[in-house]
Design an enzyme around this catalytic site. Structure first.
Site, PDB file in Angstrom:
ATOM      1  N   LYS A 155       0.841  -1.209   0.000  1.00 47.63           N
ATOM      2  CA  LYS A 155       0.000   0.000   0.000  1.00 47.63           C
ATOM      3  C   LYS A 155       0.872   1.253   0.000  1.00 47.63           C
ATOM      4  O   LYS A 155       0.538   2.244  -0.658  1.00 47.63           O
ATOM      5  CB  LYS A 155      -0.936  -0.005   1.215  1.00 47.63           C
ATOM      6  CG  LYS A 155      -2.057  -1.032   1.084  1.00 47.63           C
ATOM      7  CD  LYS A 155      -2.817  -1.209   2.399  1.00 47.63           C
ATOM      8  CE  LYS A 155      -3.745  -2.412   2.323  1.00 47.63           C
ATOM      9  NZ  LYS A 155      -4.393  -2.742   3.587  1.00 47.63           N
TER      10      LYS A 155
ATOM     11  N   GLN B  44      -4.849  -1.444   9.797  1.00 52.23           N
ATOM     12  CA  GLN B  44      -4.712  -2.762   9.178  1.00 52.23           C
ATOM     13  C   GLN B  44      -5.320  -3.844  10.078  1.00 52.23           C
ATOM     14  O   GLN B  44      -5.030  -3.915  11.270  1.00 52.23           O
ATOM     15  CB  GLN B  44      -3.224  -3.058   8.926  1.00 52.23           C
ATOM     16  CG  GLN B  44      -2.954  -4.351   8.181  1.00 52.23           C
ATOM     17  CD  GLN B  44      -3.436  -4.325   6.725  1.00 52.23           C
ATOM     18  OE1 GLN B  44      -3.385  -3.303   6.059  1.00 52.23           O
ATOM     19  NE2 GLN B  44      -3.927  -5.459   6.254  1.00 52.23           N
TER      20      GLN B  44
ATOM     21  N   ASP C  30     -11.062   2.494   3.978  1.00 49.07           N
ATOM     22  CA  ASP C  30     -11.457   1.096   3.747  1.00 49.07           C
ATOM     23  C   ASP C  30     -12.967   0.945   3.533  1.00 49.07           C
ATOM     24  O   ASP C  30     -13.438  -0.107   3.139  1.00 49.07           O
ATOM     25  CB  ASP C  30     -11.057   0.225   4.953  1.00 49.07           C
ATOM     26  CG  ASP C  30      -9.668  -0.370   4.795  1.00 49.07           C
ATOM     27  OD1 ASP C  30      -9.277  -0.641   3.643  1.00 49.07           O
ATOM     28  OD2 ASP C  30      -8.992  -0.585   5.825  1.00 49.07           O
TER      29      ASP C  30
END
Ligand SMILES: NC(=O)c1ccc[n+]([C@@H]2O[C@H](COP(=O)([O-])OP(=O)(O)OC[C@H]3O[C@@H](n4cnc5c(N)ncnc54)[C@H](OP(=O)(O)O)[C@@H]3O)[C@@H](O)[C@H]2O)c1
Length: 288
Positions: free
Chosen positions: A53, A97, A120
């Site tokens: 990422k 995460q 997200d």
């Protein structure tokens, strides 16, 4: 005739190029997008995904920083960091995460993120907006599935899409995207799961079959109809003594058999998920 192979690699390269141009426009307007990623612990899959990422952010011109907390960090410390990031006007996106260590409640963490910074699209506000057809930020893997279909010329409009899997990361948000009365969606969507009796009865009806169940090669050739388009979201490790690592990645479909029968299919790796290198060495962490 063998199927068309839908290369996620090529499609994502195109998307990254477009994003780079959009970021450039923002920069000319005096805004450099900043993404802060937070990890708790050293889960190898998470480390690998975050590295990827970071690389992608740099490629498209987004400034990113990864904040790492030790595995035993109290939940309150993580929540305090999220609060700080929420309040910082220089931070545009926050990504925590997953998975988190067991002592931290992921729901509390997700709900603590400002929905406007929730890249997200896990926050209930953003999930609700997605379902209402008013998306603010889009969930990565389901949006990727839609983009693979559209950019490969297999629009879901008017098609029967059967989704195997109803997770909050994959199946449910993909349903929310494809069911909308909107261009690029307008599909008739069936969602199957582990309690669906006779899964094949449903998968055989799919014009477009999307599989995200986390079961290596579970969808066999007899479960799909000729001419179907198959998107395999699964990323599973299976033992392979010929590999240095001792394993390799396979999807949720029996690719070698399906490729002889269907119209188009994504390979694993190299389809909708992580491709190779870094990612082939780790198990999937669920964050995409
Ligand atoms: N490509 C990417 O970017 C990406 C991103 C995230 C995940 N993944 C991969 O996608 C797969 C799914 O991940 P996930 O996080 O969505 O998994 P998950 O949270 O474990 O959910 C799996 C879903 O599949 C259903 N299921 C399990 N076995 C089934 C069966 N035999 N028949 C029908 N349905 C079944 C489950 O049903 P119940 O709800 O009834 O339990 C559940 O809804 C994994 O291989 C993961 O590594 C890929």
């Amino acid at each position: 005739m063998a199927a068309t192979i839908l290369s996620g690699k090529e499609i994502s390269a195109g998307v990254r190029g477009e994003l780079k141009a959009r970021v450039e426009v923002l920069k000319q307007q005096g805004v450099t997008p900043v993404l802060i990623m937070v990890r708790v612990g050293e889960d190898p899959a998470s480390v690998s995904y975050m590295r990827q990422k970071e690389k992608t952010a740099a490629e498209v011109g987004v400034e990113s920083e990864t904040v790492v907390f030790p595995e035993d960090t109290p939940e309150a410390t993580l929540l305090a960091k999220i609060d700080e990031l929420n309040r910082d006007p220089a931070v545009h996106g926050i990504l925590v995460q997953l998975p988190l260590p067991r002592h931290i409640d992921p729901r509390k963490v997700i709900e603590a993120i400002d929905p406007k910074k929730d890249v997200d699209c896990f926050h209930p506000v953003n999930v609700g907006k997605l379902l209402l057809g008013q998306p603010y930020l889009l969930p990565c893997t389901p949006h990727g599935v839609q983009q693979i279909l559209l950019r490969s010329g297999y629009s879901p409009e008017g098609k029967h899409v059967v989704i195997c899997g109803r997770s909050n990361i994959n199946g449910k948000p993909l349903f929310a995207i494809l069911i909308q009365k909107q261009a690029g969606a307008n599909a008739t969507v069936t969602v199957c799961h582990s309690r669906t009796p006779d899964l094949a009865h449903f998968t055989r009806q799919a014009d477009i079959l999307v599989v995200a169940i986390g079961r290596p090669r579970a969808i066999t050739a007899d479960m799909v109809r000729e001419g179907a388009v198959v998107i395999d979201v699964g990323v599973n490790r299976i033992p392979d003594p010929s590999k240095r690592s001792g394993f390799r990645l396979v999807g949720d479909t029996d690719f070698d058999a399906l490729v002889e029968k269907v119209e188009a299919i994504t390979p694993v790796p190299g389809g909708g998920g992580p491709d190779d290198g870094d990612h082939a060495d780790v198990e999937h962490g669920g964050g995409g």
